[in-house]
Design a protein around this motif. Sequence first.
Motif, PDB file in Angstrom:
ATOM      1  N   GLY A  35     -53.602  34.141  35.139  1.00 18.75           N
ATOM      2  CA  GLY A  35     -54.447  32.966  35.016  1.00 18.75           C
ATOM      3  C   GLY A  35     -54.409  32.092  36.248  1.00 18.75           C
ATOM      4  O   GLY A  35     -54.034  32.541  37.330  1.00 18.75           O
ATOM      5  N   TRP A  36     -54.792  30.837  36.024  1.00 22.41           N
ATOM      6  CA  TRP A  36     -54.947  29.893  37.120  1.00 22.41           C
ATOM      7  C   TRP A  36     -54.312  28.554  36.786  1.00 22.41           C
ATOM      8  O   TRP A  36     -54.442  28.050  35.664  1.00 22.41           O
ATOM      9  CB  TRP A  36     -56.439  29.682  37.394  1.00 22.41           C
ATOM     10  CG  TRP A  36     -57.144  30.923  37.822  1.00 22.41           C
ATOM     11  CD1 TRP A  36     -57.730  31.853  37.003  1.00 22.41           C
ATOM     12  CD2 TRP A  36     -57.325  31.395  39.155  1.00 22.41           C
ATOM     13  NE1 TRP A  36     -58.264  32.870  37.756  1.00 22.41           N
ATOM     14  CE2 TRP A  36     -58.035  32.615  39.076  1.00 22.41           C
ATOM     15  CE3 TRP A  36     -56.981  30.907  40.410  1.00 22.41           C
ATOM     16  CZ2 TRP A  36     -58.384  33.345  40.204  1.00 22.41           C
ATOM     17  CZ3 TRP A  36     -57.337  31.628  41.530  1.00 22.41           C
ATOM     18  CH2 TRP A  36     -58.027  32.839  41.421  1.00 22.41           C
ATOM     19  N   TYR A  37     -53.664  28.000  37.785  1.00 25.75           N
ATOM     20  CA  TYR A  37     -53.204  26.623  37.776  1.00 25.75           C
ATOM     21  C   TYR A  37     -53.903  25.919  38.933  1.00 25.75           C
ATOM     22  O   TYR A  37     -54.454  26.558  39.832  1.00 25.75           O
ATOM     23  CB  TYR A  37     -51.691  26.553  37.982  1.00 25.75           C
ATOM     24  CG  TYR A  37     -50.865  26.764  36.743  1.00 25.75           C
ATOM     25  CD1 TYR A  37     -50.804  28.011  36.132  1.00 25.75           C
ATOM     26  CD2 TYR A  37     -50.128  25.730  36.186  1.00 25.75           C
ATOM     27  CE1 TYR A  37     -50.035  28.210  34.998  1.00 25.75           C
ATOM     28  CE2 TYR A  37     -49.347  25.919  35.051  1.00 25.75           C
ATOM     29  CZ  TYR A  37     -49.307  27.168  34.469  1.00 25.75           C
ATOM     30  OH  TYR A  37     -48.537  27.362  33.355  1.00 25.75           O
ATOM     31  N   ARG A  38     -53.842  24.600  38.912  1.00 29.89           N
ATOM     32  CA  ARG A  38     -54.365  23.840  40.045  1.00 29.89           C
ATOM     33  C   ARG A  38     -53.490  22.633  40.305  1.00 29.89           C
ATOM     34  O   ARG A  38     -52.834  22.107  39.405  1.00 29.89           O
ATOM     35  CB  ARG A  38     -55.817  23.416  39.815  1.00 29.89           C
ATOM     36  CG  ARG A  38     -56.016  22.399  38.701  1.00 29.89           C
ATOM     37  CD  ARG A  38     -57.506  22.166  38.480  1.00 29.89           C
ATOM     38  NE  ARG A  38     -57.750  21.195  37.425  1.00 29.89           N
ATOM     39  CZ  ARG A  38     -58.965  20.909  36.955  1.00 29.89           C
ATOM     40  NH1 ARG A  38     -60.037  21.521  37.441  1.00 29.89           N
ATOM     41  NH2 ARG A  38     -59.102  20.004  36.005  1.00 29.89           N
ATOM     42  N   GLN A  39     -53.513  22.211  41.566  1.00 29.04           N
ATOM     43  CA  GLN A  39     -52.709  21.056  41.966  1.00 29.04           C
ATOM     44  C   GLN A  39     -53.526  20.191  42.904  1.00 29.04           C
ATOM     45  O   GLN A  39     -53.911  20.620  43.992  1.00 29.04           O
ATOM     46  CB  GLN A  39     -51.425  21.514  42.655  1.00 29.04           C
ATOM     47  CG  GLN A  39     -50.457  20.391  42.947  1.00 29.04           C
ATOM     48  CD  GLN A  39     -49.083  20.910  43.341  1.00 29.04           C
ATOM     49  OE1 GLN A  39     -48.918  22.060  43.740  1.00 29.04           O
ATOM     50  NE2 GLN A  39     -48.086  20.052  43.218  1.00 29.04           N
ATOM     51  N   ALA A  40     -53.785  18.967  42.454  1.00 25.91           N
ATOM     52  CA  ALA A  40     -54.477  17.987  43.277  1.00 25.91           C
ATOM     53  C   ALA A  40     -53.442  17.219  44.105  1.00 25.91           C
ATOM     54  O   ALA A  40     -52.262  17.177  43.736  1.00 25.91           O
ATOM     55  CB  ALA A  40     -55.272  17.035  42.396  1.00 25.91           C
ATOM     56  N   ALA A  49     -56.444  27.875  33.138  1.00 26.51           N
ATOM     57  CA  ALA A  49     -56.876  28.886  32.182  1.00 26.51           C
ATOM     58  C   ALA A  49     -55.947  30.094  32.275  1.00 26.51           C
ATOM     59  O   ALA A  49     -55.406  30.378  33.344  1.00 26.51           O
ATOM     60  CB  ALA A  49     -58.315  29.328  32.455  1.00 26.51           C
ATOM     61  N   THR A  50     -55.783  30.757  31.139  1.00 27.04           N
ATOM     62  CA  THR A  50     -54.988  31.980  31.111  1.00 27.04           C
ATOM     63  C   THR A  50     -55.710  33.039  30.302  1.00 27.04           C
ATOM     64  O   THR A  50     -56.558  32.734  29.451  1.00 27.04           O
ATOM     65  CB  THR A  50     -53.607  31.760  30.477  1.00 27.04           C
ATOM     66  OG1 THR A  50     -53.787  31.332  29.110  1.00 27.04           O
ATOM     67  CG2 THR A  50     -52.808  30.725  31.222  1.00 27.04           C
ATOM     68  N   ILE A  51     -55.335  34.284  30.568  1.00 28.20           N
ATOM     69  CA  ILE A  51     -55.834  35.403  29.783  1.00 28.20           C
ATOM     70  C   ILE A  51     -54.686  36.388  29.618  1.00 28.20           C
ATOM     71  O   ILE A  51     -53.987  36.713  30.583  1.00 28.20           O
ATOM     72  CB  ILE A  51     -57.068  36.052  30.433  1.00 28.20           C
ATOM     73  CG1 ILE A  51     -57.639  37.147  29.534  1.00 28.20           C
ATOM     74  CG2 ILE A  51     -56.768  36.572  31.838  1.00 28.20           C
ATOM     75  CD1 ILE A  51     -59.042  37.596  29.950  1.00 28.20           C
ATOM     76  N   THR A  52     -54.479  36.840  28.389  1.00 31.14           N
ATOM     77  CA  THR A  52     -53.379  37.758  28.130  1.00 31.14           C
ATOM     78  C   THR A  52     -53.835  39.204  28.304  1.00 31.14           C
ATOM     79  O   THR A  52     -55.029  39.480  28.484  1.00 31.14           O
ATOM     80  CB  THR A  52     -52.847  37.578  26.707  1.00 31.14           C
ATOM     81  OG1 THR A  52     -53.839  38.046  25.775  1.00 31.14           O
ATOM     82  CG2 THR A  52     -52.510  36.135  26.424  1.00 31.14           C
ATOM     83  N   THR A  57     -57.757  34.204  25.542  1.00 31.04           N
ATOM     84  CA  THR A  57     -57.912  33.204  26.599  1.00 31.04           C
ATOM     85  C   THR A  57     -57.486  31.825  26.107  1.00 31.04           C
ATOM     86  O   THR A  57     -57.505  31.537  24.906  1.00 31.04           O
ATOM     87  CB  THR A  57     -59.355  33.140  27.091  1.00 31.04           C
ATOM     88  OG1 THR A  57     -60.217  32.815  25.982  1.00 31.04           O
ATOM     89  CG2 THR A  57     -59.798  34.456  27.691  1.00 31.04           C
ATOM     90  N   ASN A  58     -57.127  30.997  27.063  1.00 32.18           N
ATOM     91  CA  ASN A  58     -56.737  29.633  26.762  1.00 32.18           C
ATOM     92  C   ASN A  58     -57.174  28.761  27.938  1.00 32.18           C
ATOM     93  O   ASN A  58     -57.056  29.177  29.105  1.00 32.18           O
ATOM     94  CB  ASN A  58     -55.223  29.528  26.570  1.00 32.18           C
ATOM     95  CG  ASN A  58     -54.794  28.137  26.180  1.00 32.18           C
ATOM     96  OD1 ASN A  58     -55.384  27.531  25.296  1.00 32.18           O
ATOM     97  ND2 ASN A  58     -53.779  27.614  26.838  1.00 32.18           N
ATOM     98  N   VAL A  78     -58.414  39.183  38.352  1.00 30.74           N
ATOM     99  CA  VAL A  78     -58.773  38.161  37.373  1.00 30.74           C
ATOM    100  C   VAL A  78     -59.714  37.178  38.065  1.00 30.74           C
ATOM    101  O   VAL A  78     -59.559  36.889  39.252  1.00 30.74           O
ATOM    102  CB  VAL A  78     -57.520  37.451  36.806  1.00 30.74           C
ATOM    103  CG1 VAL A  78     -56.736  36.741  37.891  1.00 30.74           C
ATOM    104  CG2 VAL A  78     -57.896  36.486  35.704  1.00 30.74           C
ATOM    105  N   TYR A  79     -60.685  36.703  37.309  1.00 34.33           N
ATOM    106  CA  TYR A  79     -61.717  35.825  37.859  1.00 34.33           C
ATOM    107  C   TYR A  79     -61.696  34.478  37.135  1.00 34.33           C
ATOM    108  O   TYR A  79     -61.310  34.385  35.976  1.00 34.33           O
ATOM    109  CB  TYR A  79     -63.101  36.447  37.678  1.00 34.33           C
ATOM    110  CG  TYR A  79     -63.249  37.808  38.298  1.00 34.33           C
ATOM    111  CD1 TYR A  79     -63.119  38.954  37.516  1.00 34.33           C
ATOM    112  CD2 TYR A  79     -63.510  37.957  39.653  1.00 34.33           C
ATOM    113  CE1 TYR A  79     -63.253  40.214  38.071  1.00 34.33           C
ATOM    114  CE2 TYR A  79     -63.638  39.215  40.220  1.00 34.33           C
ATOM    115  CZ  TYR A  79     -63.514  40.337  39.420  1.00 34.33           C
ATOM    116  OH  TYR A  79     -63.642  41.580  39.978  1.00 34.33           O
TER     117      TYR A  79
END
Length: 126
Positions: A35-40, A49-52, A57-58, A78-79
């Motif tokens: 999945g994806w994390y972000r940091q500002a 978002a995550t996908i198993t 998905t979450n 993963v997209y």
Amino acid sequence: QVQLVESGGGLVQAGGSLRLSCTASGSTFNFIATGWYRQAPGKQRDLVATITSTGTTNYADSVKGRFTISRDNAKNTVYLQMNNLKPEDTAIYYCYARDTRGRVYWGQGTQVTVYWGQGTQVTVSS
């Protein structure tokens, strides 16, 4: 050795779209979630978002209805499709993967910057 390589970040006007990609190499068959994390700037790294491995998905509440995560197992990719982007989506986006032993791998990050348009003057006269 697992490596995650992100691509697809960039500069986009508010309301626009971007698609991020993350391609994994190495021992990817043990991944149970990606999945994806972000940091500002000045903020902590937050889940986007995550996908198993089973396709569940979450999403973070702030991106529900705008972002879509998907995966192509044949390509080990993963997209993250991001639509209707807002300036508050500006951040470095990191791809991650977690294996069956609980180990977490991170990509190097890709910058996403969303800016307001120049605006347009509206004049109403009676």
